[in-house]
Design a protein around this motif. Structure first.
Motif, short mmCIF file in Angstrom:
data_model
loop_
_atom_site.label_atom_id
_atom_site.label_comp_id
_atom_site.label_asym_id
_atom_site.label_seq_id
_atom_site.Cartn_x
_atom_site.Cartn_y
_atom_site.Cartn_z
N GLU A 11 51.90 34.17 50.03
CA GLU A 11 50.54 33.69 50.31
C GLU A 11 50.22 32.46 49.46
OE1 GLU A 11 45.93 35.34 50.57
OE2 GLU A 11 47.56 36.70 50.02
N ASP A 14 52.13 29.51 50.82
CA ASP A 14 51.51 29.00 52.05
C ASP A 14 50.28 28.15 51.73
OD1 ASP A 14 52.12 31.99 54.07
OD2 ASP A 14 53.40 30.26 53.59
N GLN A 15 49.52 28.57 50.72
CA GLN A 15 48.30 27.85 50.35
C GLN A 15 48.59 26.55 49.60
OE1 GLN A 15 45.03 29.77 48.45
NE2 GLN A 15 45.24 31.64 49.64
N SER A 16 49.58 26.60 48.72
CA SER A 16 49.79 25.48 47.80
C SER A 16 50.90 24.52 48.21
CB SER A 16 50.11 26.01 46.40
OG SER A 16 51.36 26.68 46.41
N GLU A 35 43.56 32.59 43.18
CA GLU A 35 42.85 31.32 42.97
C GLU A 35 43.23 30.67 41.64
OE1 GLU A 35 38.83 31.92 45.64
OE2 GLU A 35 38.66 31.57 43.49
N VAL A 38 46.57 29.01 42.05
CA VAL A 38 46.46 27.71 42.73
C VAL A 38 46.05 26.63 41.73
CG1 VAL A 38 45.19 26.38 44.46
CG2 VAL A 38 45.96 28.69 45.00
N ALA A 50 44.52 21.82 47.45
CA ALA A 50 44.42 22.52 48.74
C ALA A 50 43.02 23.04 48.98
CB ALA A 50 45.41 23.69 48.75
N LYS A 52 41.08 25.93 50.50
CA LYS A 52 41.38 27.30 50.92
C LYS A 52 40.56 27.62 52.17
CE LYS A 52 41.48 32.01 49.21
NZ LYS A 52 41.04 32.93 48.14
N GLY A 54 41.89 29.51 54.91
CA GLY A 54 42.33 30.71 55.62
C GLY A 54 42.97 30.35 56.95
N ARG A 55 43.82 31.21 57.40
CA ARG A 55 44.49 30.92 58.67
C ARG A 55 43.56 31.19 59.83
NH1 ARG A 55 48.36 33.76 55.85
NH2 ARG A 55 48.05 35.62 57.10
N GLU A 292 41.79 36.00 58.92
CA GLU A 292 43.25 36.04 58.95
C GLU A 292 43.72 36.85 60.15
OE1 GLU A 292 45.20 37.14 55.43
OE2 GLU A 292 44.48 35.41 54.30
#
Length: 308
Positions: A11, A14-16, A35, A38, A50, A52, A54-55, A292
């Motif tokens: 996760e 994917d975010q960073s 968080e 990140v 990034a 944040k 969410g997908r 999500e």
């Protein structure tokens, strides 16, 4: 110490966009706080700044409705994209958006309000649609804007049908000027909002927690350069100015003309109109943002089916 699971590492990656080992180290350093990890990666220069978001996970439609000085936007979710092209579903979402003009941004009040045509409440008709269309649906959220004098303009991006699409925007302009001209300009600003996705109207509207977090990251990045504290302070001022230009609508570069900020564009428009114009607010709904989606393992699903 928190357990650093593979799912948590994934996760963060994917975010960073940072490497797997860097993500694992960041989570270890922050005791599993996502968080915080990140921020740790950003301070080390290992991740971009990034957002944040969410997908995007749900399907359905976003709809807008305006009536002069007032406007409303709603999001109604469904399981598949096919439903967004269903005429029954589209008709329902349009009617709900129109009804939302009286709900003042309260989703519960909207759900319990009378559905146009006397078929019960909005929630009742939603339940009927679930039964007849055959998919689970939900009235997720609504918001509204209003000005004492002026217009609330709207824009729909990725339009499926008039007033329906994937991104819905409202922009409130307070002015005694010509309504048609205000409407046209407001729609252009709404198009900008759809494209640029501002997080706040101006500096005073920026979320305090988000701002403090950004200051901490930027300060640590500047100190990592090894420069004197007085130079770091100047660096921080410049970097915060850039941050505000990225997140504040009035300070963003106006994508319509490519020359001015949005705030300056409003000033120029007011001068052309001959009366004061104030941009008092905006709302931007993007379908499914922040929800999500469950990741389906199709192979596992097939294997489970065969095993039954």
């Amino acid at each position: 110490m928190a357990q650093i699971t593979a799912a948590l590492v994934k996760e963060l990656r994917d975010q960073s966009g940072a490497g797997m080992m860097d993500c694992k180290k960041a989570l270890a350093e922050t005791d599993g706080d996502l968080e915080g990890a990140v921020d740790w990666l950003r301070k080390k220069g290992l991740a971009a700044a990034a957002k944040k978001a969410g997908r995007v996970a749900s399907e359905g439609l976003v709809a807008v409705s305006t009536d002069g000085a007032k406007g409303a936007v709603v999001e109604v979710n469904a399981e598949t994209d096919f439903v967004s092209r269903n005429e029954q579903f589209q008709s329902f979402v349009k009617a709900v958006a129109q009804q939302a003009l009286t709900a003042n941004g309260d989703v519960d009040a909207l759900a319990n309000s009378a559905y146009p045509g006397g078929e019960g409440t909005v929630a009742d008709v939603l339940t009927k649609n679930i039964a007849t269309i055959g998919e689970n649906m939900s009235l997720r959220r609504t918001a509204s804007l209003e000005v004492s004098e002026g217009v609330v303009a709207s824009y729909i991006h990725n339009q499926t049908a008039p007033g329906l699409g994937k991104i819905g925007v409202l922009v409130a302009l307070e002015s005694s000027g010509d309504a048609a001209k205000l409407e046209a300009f407001g729609k252009q600003v709404a198009m900008h909002v759809a494209a640029a996705n501002p997080q706040a109207l101006d500096r005073d509207s920026v979320d305090v927690a988000a701002l403090e977090r950004e200051k901490e990251v930027l300060s640590d990045q500047a100190r990592a350069s090894g420069k004197p504290e007085e130079i770091i302070e100047k660096m921080l001022v410049g970097r915060l100015r850039k941050y505000y230009e990225e997140v504040c609508l009035l300070e963003q570069g106006y994508v319509i003309d490519g020359e001015n900020s949005v705030g300056k564009a409003v000033e120029l428009f007011a001068k052309e109109l001959g009366v004061p114009v104030k941009l008092t607010g905006f709302v931007r709904f993007q379908l499914g943002e922040g929800i999500e989606k469950k990741e389906e393992d199709f192979a596992a699903e097939v294997a489970a089916t065969l095993g039954n």
